[in-house]
Every structure is written in C-alpha cells, then in structure tokens.
Design a protein around this motif. Sequence first.
Motif, PDB file in Angstrom:
ATOM      1  N   LYS A   1      42.138  57.009  25.442  1.00  0.00           N
ATOM      2  CA  LYS A   1      40.944  56.056  25.380  1.00  0.00           C
ATOM      3  C   LYS A   1      39.947  56.595  26.229  1.00  0.00           C
ATOM      4  O   LYS A   1      38.765  56.639  25.812  1.00  0.00           O
ATOM      5  N   ARG A   2      40.389  57.216  27.493  1.00  0.00           N
ATOM      6  CA  ARG A   2      39.491  57.749  28.464  1.00  0.00           C
ATOM      7  C   ARG A   2      38.550  59.287  27.902  1.00  0.00           C
ATOM      8  O   ARG A   2      37.504  59.290  28.348  1.00  0.00           O
ATOM      9  N   ARG A   3      39.356  59.905  27.184  1.00  0.00           N
ATOM     10  CA  ARG A   3      38.792  61.103  26.550  1.00  0.00           C
ATOM     11  C   ARG A   3      37.806  60.967  25.379  1.00  0.00           C
ATOM     12  O   ARG A   3      37.121  61.692  25.171  1.00  0.00           O
ATOM     13  N   LEU A   4      38.194  59.936  24.436  1.00  0.00           N
ATOM     14  CA  LEU A   4      37.659  59.808  23.281  1.00  0.00           C
ATOM     15  C   LEU A   4      35.769  59.736  23.319  1.00  0.00           C
ATOM     16  O   LEU A   4      35.240  60.349  22.623  1.00  0.00           O
ATOM     17  N   PRO A   5      35.435  59.178  24.334  1.00  0.00           N
ATOM     18  CA  PRO A   5      34.071  58.988  24.603  1.00  0.00           C
ATOM     19  C   PRO A   5      33.057  60.394  24.538  1.00  0.00           C
ATOM     20  O   PRO A   5      32.037  60.553  24.364  1.00  0.00           O
ATOM     21  N   ASN A   6      34.039  61.341  25.048  1.00  0.00           N
ATOM     22  CA  ASN A   6      33.637  62.743  25.019  1.00  0.00           C
ATOM     23  C   ASN A   6      33.895  63.546  24.020  1.00  0.00           C
ATOM     24  O   ASN A   6      33.303  65.020  23.979  1.00  0.00           O
ATOM     25  N   VAL A   7      34.140  62.841  22.764  1.00  0.00           N
ATOM     26  CA  VAL A   7      34.460  63.703  21.582  1.00  0.00           C
ATOM     27  C   VAL A   7      33.588  63.117  20.241  1.00  0.00           C
ATOM     28  O   VAL A   7      33.404  61.724  20.203  1.00  0.00           O
ATOM     29  N   LEU A   8      33.200  63.787  19.494  1.00  0.00           N
ATOM     30  CA  LEU A   8      32.348  63.371  18.367  1.00  0.00           C
ATOM     31  C   LEU A   8      33.233  63.955  17.057  1.00  0.00           C
ATOM     32  O   LEU A   8      33.272  65.172  17.095  1.00  0.00           O
ATOM     33  N   GLY A   9      33.982  63.151  16.406  1.00  0.00           N
ATOM     34  CA  GLY A   9      34.549  63.414  15.279  1.00  0.00           C
ATOM     35  C   GLY A   9      33.795  63.268  13.828  1.00  0.00           C
ATOM     36  O   GLY A   9      32.873  62.477  13.886  1.00  0.00           O
ATOM     37  N   PHE A  10      34.040  64.329  13.087  1.00  0.00           N
ATOM     38  CA  PHE A  10      33.041  64.238  11.662  1.00  0.00           C
ATOM     39  C   PHE A  10      33.876  64.644  10.615  1.00  0.00           C
ATOM     40  O   PHE A  10      34.877  65.598  10.615  1.00  0.00           O
ATOM     41  N   ARG A  11      33.699  64.201   9.475  1.00  0.00           N
ATOM     42  CA  ARG A  11      34.171  64.394   8.097  1.00  0.00           C
ATOM     43  C   ARG A  11      33.101  65.100   7.341  1.00  0.00           C
ATOM     44  O   ARG A  11      31.979  64.615   7.228  1.00  0.00           O
ATOM     45  N   MET A  12      33.429  66.250   6.727  1.00  0.00           N
ATOM     46  CA  MET A  12      32.412  66.858   5.763  1.00  0.00           C
ATOM     47  C   MET A  12      32.957  67.209   4.249  1.00  0.00           C
ATOM     48  O   MET A  12      33.928  68.136   4.034  1.00  0.00           O
ATOM     49  N   PRO A  13      32.585  66.201   3.316  1.00  0.00           N
ATOM     50  CA  PRO A  13      33.196  66.365   2.087  1.00  0.00           C
ATOM     51  C   PRO A  13      32.609  67.734   1.612  1.00  0.00           C
ATOM     52  O   PRO A  13      31.324  68.073   1.866  1.00  0.00           O
ATOM     53  N   ILE A  14      33.469  68.684   0.859  1.00  0.00           N
ATOM     54  CA  ILE A  14      32.817  69.954   0.675  1.00  0.00           C
ATOM     55  C   ILE A  14      32.069  69.961  -0.856  1.00  0.00           C
ATOM     56  O   ILE A  14      32.892  69.725  -1.928  1.00  0.00           O
ATOM     57  N   GLU A  15      30.965  69.977  -0.796  1.00  0.00           N
ATOM     58  CA  GLU A  15      30.144  69.820  -1.779  1.00  0.00           C
ATOM     59  C   GLU A  15      30.119  71.077  -2.440  1.00  0.00           C
ATOM     60  O   GLU A  15      30.247  71.124  -3.930  1.00  0.00           O
ATOM     61  N   ARG A  16      30.465  72.261  -2.244  1.00  0.00           N
ATOM     62  CA  ARG A  16      30.260  73.641  -2.899  1.00  0.00           C
ATOM     63  C   ARG A  16      31.265  74.505  -1.985  1.00  0.00           C
ATOM     64  O   ARG A  16      31.168  74.563  -0.635  1.00  0.00           O
TER      65      ARG A  16
END
Length: 214
Positions: free
Chosen positions: A156-171
């Motif tokens: 929990k302490r570390r999560l604010p320092n991380v940005l998660g993302f998903r990228m659907p593969i369009e091509r």
Amino acid sequence: MYTKPEFTPADPEAAFRLIEQAVFGTLVTAGPEGPVVSHPIFMLERGEGGNGALVSHLAAANPHCALIGRGLPTVAIFMGDQCYISSSWYPRRIERENTDRDNAPTWNFATVHCHGRPQVLDVRETARHIRDCVEHLEAGRGERWHLKELGPGGMKRRLPNVLGFRMPIERLEAKFKMGQDEPWRDTRAAIDRLEDGVDPSLAAAMRRENEGRD
C-alpha cells in the motif's frame, strides 16, 4: 516497420511467445515535444481482442506517465534472438571464375512491435498486475521471493509511486529476419556456425523459419 513477406513468422503464435519470453521491452509514445521512451516490463494478456493486451507499469515520477494518461498513440517494442551473421561463414562459390564469398554480412533478428493507446489502471488493478509480475518472474526459483515479504502495509505504501496501465494491441507487427531471403547454402552455413557454440538459440530460430528450403 519495414519488412518483407518472407520475414513473417511461420507460426502465428511466435510473436506472442517472443513477448512472453522477453518480458522487458521499449515503450515509445509520441509527445508534443517529440518521442518519449521508457523501458518497462510487460505482461501479455492473450484473452483481450484478437491481439490481446499488454499490461505494464512505470514510476509515477516518470514524465512518460502524463502521455500514458492521455492515451496517446504508443508502441511497445520487443527483441528476441539476434546476432551478427559474418560472410566468413559462407561457402566460397565457383561461378564465372568468381571464387569469392560475394554475399554481404548481415544481422539476423526477431522483433515485435505492438501499437495501441494505453489506459490507466486503478490502484486495485495495478496491485494485481504487480502480483502477477512477481508470480511470473519468481516462478521456479529455489528460494523465491514473495510479495508478502514487504511486510504490513508495504504494498500500500508503494502503490502511489507507481502508474499501472493496460494497452490493448490494436496492431501487431512481427519481423523474423532469419536468412529467408538469402541463398540457402549461405543460410545453412550460418546455421551450422551458430550451432557450433556461437548462438544455438538463434540457429534453432533460423531452422524453424527456413523449414522446407533445400
């Protein structure tokens, strides 16, 4: 990406296996002041759409995150087996009194480019992604590390320092340049040299992509 029809992998699943084996990739997003580049790790979700999706994370302090948050066009690049192919490995020819090895040296490689627009994950999804990364990368280790070793509140302490993302593969673009456009005698000679201690993994890939040539 410039390529030729000959460089399309023989097995459609080969591109996905390369991503899963590489894990580490290069992320490029077109920003207002030019391309922005980062080097994160990726997990492949095959179940989403025809090409699946990539899930990753960056340090929240990384300026790249601002572009990710805007969902700008982005490319993730993965490299597989690759090596310099020396003309010294080729057999000499005797044609029209020419006994030279007249085929130029080259570089054989496998690469996959995934194009898409990133979507920011919420905190819960980001935590799940990080757990998935740890489980995947620690699997099979004799004294593997567990996420719970961060202690109470460690995650929990570390999560604010991380940005998660998903990228659907369009091509998805896959280029497996493995000597398919070279004379078979030269490609076969290069495979033999690679198998002889230089790079057996690349030799195996070249054999797969040139299967059926004689």
